[in-house]
Scaffold this motif. Structure first.
Motif, PDB file in Angstrom:
ATOM      1  N   ILE A  18       0.710  -1.229   0.004  1.00 54.93           N
ATOM      2  CA  ILE A  18       0.164   0.016  -0.082  1.00 54.93           C
ATOM      3  C   ILE A  18       0.799   1.127   0.030  1.00 54.93           C
ATOM      4  CG2 ILE A  18      -1.564   1.202   1.428  1.00 54.93           C
ATOM      5  CD1 ILE A  18      -2.848  -1.429   2.133  1.00 54.93           C
ATOM      6  N   ALA A  19       2.030   1.281   0.815  1.00 53.21           N
ATOM      7  CA  ALA A  19       2.773   2.268   0.787  1.00 53.21           C
ATOM      8  C   ALA A  19       3.456   2.653  -0.447  1.00 53.21           C
ATOM      9  CB  ALA A  19       3.796   2.276   1.896  1.00 53.21           C
ATOM     10  N   GLU A  20       4.047   1.631  -1.012  1.00 54.43           N
ATOM     11  CA  GLU A  20       4.721   1.838  -2.269  1.00 54.43           C
ATOM     12  C   GLU A  20       3.761   2.223  -3.459  1.00 54.43           C
ATOM     13  OE1 GLU A  20       7.580   1.463  -5.565  1.00 54.43           O
ATOM     14  OE2 GLU A  20       7.715   1.452  -3.346  1.00 54.43           O
ATOM     15  N   PHE A  21       2.436   1.797  -3.412  1.00 54.08           N
ATOM     16  CA  PHE A  21       1.626   1.768  -4.458  1.00 54.08           C
ATOM     17  C   PHE A  21       1.018   3.540  -4.282  1.00 54.08           C
ATOM     18  CE2 PHE A  21      -3.108   3.021  -5.056  1.00 54.08           C
ATOM     19  CZ  PHE A  21      -3.024   2.697  -6.308  1.00 54.08           C
ATOM     20  N   GLN A  22       0.831   4.130  -3.054  1.00 55.06           N
ATOM     21  CA  GLN A  22       0.549   5.518  -2.770  1.00 55.06           C
ATOM     22  C   GLN A  22       1.743   6.346  -3.099  1.00 55.06           C
ATOM     23  OE1 GLN A  22      -1.301   6.309   1.014  1.00 55.06           O
ATOM     24  NE2 GLN A  22      -3.009   4.711   0.638  1.00 55.06           N
ATOM     25  N   TRP A  23       2.881   6.042  -2.973  1.00 57.89           N
ATOM     26  CA  TRP A  23       4.157   6.680  -3.155  1.00 57.89           C
ATOM     27  C   TRP A  23       4.175   6.861  -4.621  1.00 57.89           C
ATOM     28  CZ3 TRP A  23       7.661   9.691  -1.266  1.00 57.89           C
ATOM     29  CH2 TRP A  23       8.985   9.985  -2.358  1.00 57.89           C
ATOM     30  N   ARG A  24       3.998   5.793  -5.559  1.00 55.39           N
ATOM     31  CA  ARG A  24       3.952   5.939  -6.974  1.00 55.39           C
ATOM     32  C   ARG A  24       2.805   6.945  -7.595  1.00 55.39           C
ATOM     33  NH1 ARG A  24       4.670  -0.077  -9.173  1.00 55.39           N
ATOM     34  NH2 ARG A  24       6.438  -0.785  -8.009  1.00 55.39           N
ATOM     35  N   VAL A  25       1.747   6.925  -6.960  1.00 53.08           N
ATOM     36  CA  VAL A  25       0.514   7.497  -7.636  1.00 53.08           C
ATOM     37  C   VAL A  25       0.401   9.014  -7.194  1.00 53.08           C
ATOM     38  CG1 VAL A  25      -0.612   5.482  -8.096  1.00 53.08           C
ATOM     39  CG2 VAL A  25      -1.038   6.636  -6.027  1.00 53.08           C
ATOM     40  N   THR A  26       1.106   9.467  -6.119  1.00 52.37           N
ATOM     41  CA  THR A  26       1.103  10.597  -5.480  1.00 52.37           C
ATOM     42  C   THR A  26       2.280  11.427  -6.031  1.00 52.37           C
ATOM     43  OG1 THR A  26       2.175   9.866  -3.343  1.00 52.37           O
ATOM     44  CG2 THR A  26      -0.262  10.210  -3.229  1.00 52.37           C
ATOM     45  N   GLY A  30       5.440   4.760   8.395  1.00 52.63           N
ATOM     46  CA  GLY A  30       4.242   4.372   9.363  1.00 52.63           C
ATOM     47  C   GLY A  30       3.094   3.487   8.545  1.00 52.63           C
ATOM     48  N   ILE A  31       2.934   3.860   7.277  1.00 53.01           N
ATOM     49  CA  ILE A  31       2.065   3.056   6.329  1.00 53.01           C
ATOM     50  C   ILE A  31       2.706   1.497   6.404  1.00 53.01           C
ATOM     51  CG2 ILE A  31       0.789   2.343   4.501  1.00 53.01           C
ATOM     52  CD1 ILE A  31       0.654   5.640   4.047  1.00 53.01           C
ATOM     53  N   GLU A  32       4.001   1.457   5.867  1.00 52.06           N
ATOM     54  CA  GLU A  32       4.851   0.327   5.977  1.00 52.06           C
ATOM     55  C   GLU A  32       4.892  -0.588   6.997  1.00 52.06           C
ATOM     56  OE1 GLU A  32       8.560   1.511   4.446  1.00 52.06           O
ATOM     57  OE2 GLU A  32       7.884   1.768   2.546  1.00 52.06           O
ATOM     58  N   GLN A  33       5.068   0.143   8.202  1.00 52.69           N
ATOM     59  CA  GLN A  33       4.818  -0.544   9.693  1.00 52.69           C
ATOM     60  C   GLN A  33       3.602  -1.015   9.998  1.00 52.69           C
ATOM     61  OE1 GLN A  33       7.469   1.908  12.054  1.00 52.69           O
ATOM     62  NE2 GLN A  33       9.243   1.506  10.852  1.00 52.69           N
ATOM     63  N   GLU A  62      -4.476   2.962   5.342  1.00 52.46           N
ATOM     64  CA  GLU A  62      -4.696   3.093   4.036  1.00 52.46           C
ATOM     65  C   GLU A  62      -5.031   4.683   3.759  1.00 52.46           C
ATOM     66  OE1 GLU A  62      -6.210   1.137  -0.166  1.00 52.46           O
ATOM     67  OE2 GLU A  62      -6.407   0.118   1.767  1.00 52.46           O
ATOM     68  N   LEU A  63      -6.180   4.638   4.595  1.00 52.43           N
ATOM     69  CA  LEU A  63      -6.597   6.109   4.571  1.00 52.43           C
ATOM     70  C   LEU A  63      -6.537   6.895   5.974  1.00 52.43           C
ATOM     71  CD1 LEU A  63      -9.926   5.308   2.674  1.00 52.43           C
ATOM     72  CD2 LEU A  63      -7.925   6.571   1.806  1.00 52.43           C
ATOM     73  N   PRO A  64      -6.131   8.042   5.841  1.00 55.62           N
ATOM     74  CA  PRO A  64      -5.867   9.086   4.759  1.00 55.62           C
ATOM     75  C   PRO A  64      -4.419   8.617   4.077  1.00 55.62           C
ATOM     76  CG  PRO A  64      -5.269  10.223   6.738  1.00 55.62           C
ATOM     77  CD  PRO A  64      -5.886   8.827   7.310  1.00 55.62           C
ATOM     78  N   GLY A  65      -3.517   7.762   4.716  1.00 57.53           N
ATOM     79  CA  GLY A  65      -2.250   7.496   4.268  1.00 57.53           C
ATOM     80  C   GLY A  65      -1.573   8.669   3.816  1.00 57.53           C
ATOM     81  N   LEU A  66      -0.906   8.736   2.591  1.00 56.75           N
ATOM     82  CA  LEU A  66      -0.024   9.746   2.035  1.00 56.75           C
ATOM     83  C   LEU A  66      -0.992  10.669   1.573  1.00 56.75           C
ATOM     84  CD1 LEU A  66       2.860   7.856  -0.035  1.00 56.75           C
ATOM     85  CD2 LEU A  66       3.178   9.385   1.868  1.00 56.75           C
ATOM     86  N   TRP A  67      -2.440  10.521   1.335  1.00 55.92           N
ATOM     87  CA  TRP A  67      -3.175  11.398   0.779  1.00 55.92           C
ATOM     88  C   TRP A  67      -3.431  12.440   1.846  1.00 55.92           C
ATOM     89  CZ3 TRP A  67      -3.644  11.027  -4.174  1.00 55.92           C
ATOM     90  CH2 TRP A  67      -3.745   9.873  -4.832  1.00 55.92           C
ATOM     91  N   GLY A  68      -3.505  11.999   3.143  1.00 61.78           N
ATOM     92  CA  GLY A  68      -3.568  12.964   4.207  1.00 61.78           C
ATOM     93  C   GLY A  68      -2.024  13.973   4.121  1.00 61.78           C
ATOM     94  N   ALA A  69      -1.129  13.496   3.873  1.00 64.38           N
ATOM     95  CA  ALA A  69      -0.003  14.473   3.861  1.00 64.38           C
ATOM     96  C   ALA A  69      -0.132  15.425   2.872  1.00 64.38           C
ATOM     97  CB  ALA A  69       1.344  13.852   3.860  1.00 64.38           C
ATOM     98  N   TYR A  70      -0.755  15.091   1.756  1.00 67.71           N
ATOM     99  CA  TYR A  70      -0.748  16.135   0.678  1.00 67.71           C
ATOM    100  C   TYR A  70      -1.873  17.030   0.790  1.00 67.71           C
ATOM    101  CZ  TYR A  70       2.875  13.607  -1.933  1.00 67.71           C
ATOM    102  OH  TYR A  70       4.074  12.956  -2.126  1.00 67.71           O
ATOM    103  N   LEU A  71      -2.913  16.552   1.617  1.00 65.83           N
ATOM    104  CA  LEU A  71      -3.979  17.465   1.993  1.00 65.83           C
ATOM    105  C   LEU A  71      -3.330  18.511   2.887  1.00 65.83           C
ATOM    106  CD1 LEU A  71      -6.934  18.052   2.116  1.00 65.83           C
ATOM    107  CD2 LEU A  71      -7.103  16.593   4.233  1.00 65.83           C
ATOM    108  N   LEU A  72      -2.530  18.215   3.842  1.00 66.03           N
ATOM    109  CA  LEU A  72      -1.820  19.242   4.811  1.00 66.03           C
ATOM    110  C   LEU A  72      -1.223  20.312   3.668  1.00 66.03           C
ATOM    111  CD1 LEU A  72      -0.728  17.167   7.472  1.00 66.03           C
ATOM    112  CD2 LEU A  72      -2.669  18.660   7.542  1.00 66.03           C
ATOM    113  N   GLU A  73      -0.501  19.686   2.545  1.00 67.15           N
ATOM    114  CA  GLU A  73       0.166  20.559   1.805  1.00 67.15           C
ATOM    115  C   GLU A  73      -0.502  21.525   1.059  1.00 67.15           C
ATOM    116  OE1 GLU A  73       2.866  18.412  -0.697  1.00 67.15           O
ATOM    117  OE2 GLU A  73       3.550  17.194   0.819  1.00 67.15           O
TER     118      GLU A  73
END
Length: 355
Positions: free
Chosen positions: A264-272, A320-323, A328-339
């Motif tokens: 999940i972490a690898e997938f979200q990294w690629r698409v974001t 954090g997602i890898e561990q 999965e939600l918000p996952g990396l999407w939450g970080a980009y929402l903060l951005e």
């Protein structure tokens, strides 16, 4: 269209130069590592150059957003410093129009970055793993370099030798170590010389040592064993390479269907990655604004701090997602929402709106 072309050219000039320099630096660093392995006989020269190219392709998913961010920062800053931005404002061009021009170019760069991240990244890793496996199968242990520690291919042994007699395939002043973690022991062999075989997958492999000591060290401090020998033959592990599941080489589609945290972490990294490219570019616009004779140091320091902070935050969230500590939600999407929230704050700040 005139405004778009003008701003795009101002951004593309430093972008091409900056990206080129970053790529050259990385190629130099990667080539030093791969060519050292080739000089040690671990790789063919052509394989080393292929690995450098593949590693460079993977790194572009980081280098391109970074170079584009600083290029927008430099280009908009120059327009402000030379009063060109003031002239555009006087002609009726709004700040939103400037951001729109940057956004159009950012979408193109994001498309290229996304293609590399989603398609190029797994292909490059698959190809790299295949090249490394082929190189390991051809690795001649007799030609291992001296004076440096080597992890012998196909085994868990760490080897170093002081000298090499290539004509007879014999190393001199050798040291060999292997850890047995399950039983809490370490094996160390120190010998005057050793003859090592050629690594042929599927065939038995053994090394012969001459005039030395074999130490079996108990890491639990119960009992150590010392053996002095004149000739010692050690059988080395040599199993056929097996296809392993490596998420970096897995297709993006397969990762999207997995429920494993690391996948999940690898997938979200690629698409974001394309999202990061766009957000960084847009944040660079308000950060680069300054009055014609005003010092730009404050804005530059803020920009660098934000750049480092954003990548650090996404790295922490990804870990954090890898561990499994973050879902999965918000996952990396939450970080980009903060951005995105940070982008809105930057654009709305009065000191960022000054002409």
């Amino acid at each position: 269209m005139i405004i778009d072309r003008h701003i795009s050219l101002e951004i593309l000039r430093p972008f091409v130069i900056g990206l080129g320099l970053l790529v050259l630096v990385f190629i130099g660093f990667s080539a030093a590592k791969q060519l050292s392995a080739a000089a040690a006989g671990q790789l063919e020269m052509l394989t080393a150059f292929k690995l450098v190219g593949l590693n460079t392709l993977v790194t572009l998913e980081i280098l391109m957003p970074s170079a584009f961010f600083f290029s927008v920062l430099a280009a908009v800053g120059r327009l402000c410093r030379d009063s060109e931005m003031s002239a555009l404002y006087a002609a009726g061009v709004s700040r939103a129009r400037i951001i729109e021009a940057v956004l159009k170019l950012a979408l193109v760069v994001a498309l290229i970055t996304g293609t590399i991240s989603i398609l190029g990244r797994p292909w490059a890793f698959r190809t790299s793993y295949d090249l490394e496996s082929r190189a390991a199968a051809k690795f001649d242990l007799k030609k291992m370099a001296t004076g440096e520690f080597v992890n012998m291919s196909g085994s868990d042994y760490i080897f170093i030798a002081d000298d090499l007699d290539l004509d007879h395939g014999r190393h001199k002043g050798v040291f060999l170590q292997k850890d047995y973690e399950k039983v809490g022991r370490s094996e160390i062999i120190v010998a005057e010389a050793a003859e090592l075989p050629v690594l042929n997958p599927g065939q038995a492999m053994q090394a012969e040592f001459f005039n030395g000591y074999n130490y079996l060290l108990d890491q639990r401090r119960k009992q150590d064993i010392t053996l002095k020998f004149k000739n010692l033959i050690v059988r080395l592990d040599n199993q056929d390479a097996q296809e392993q599941y490596r998420r970096k080489a897995e297709t993006t589609l397969n990762l999207a269907q997995s429920d494993e945290p690391k996948d999940i972490a690898e997938f979200q990294w690629r698409v974001t990655t394309p999202v990061a490219t766009i957000l960084l570019a847009l944040m660079a616009v308000p950060l680069a604004r300054s009055a014609p004779r005003e010092s730009r140091m404050r804005n530059v320091l803020i920009a660098v701090g934000i750049y480092i902070g954003l990548f650090a935050m996404t790295s922490v969230v990804r870990t954090g997602i890898e561990q499994g500590r973050l879902g999965e939600l918000p996952g990396l999407w939450g970080a980009y929402l903060l951005e995105i929230i940070l982008l809105v704050v930057l654009v709305s700040q009065p000191w960022m709106k000054r002409r």
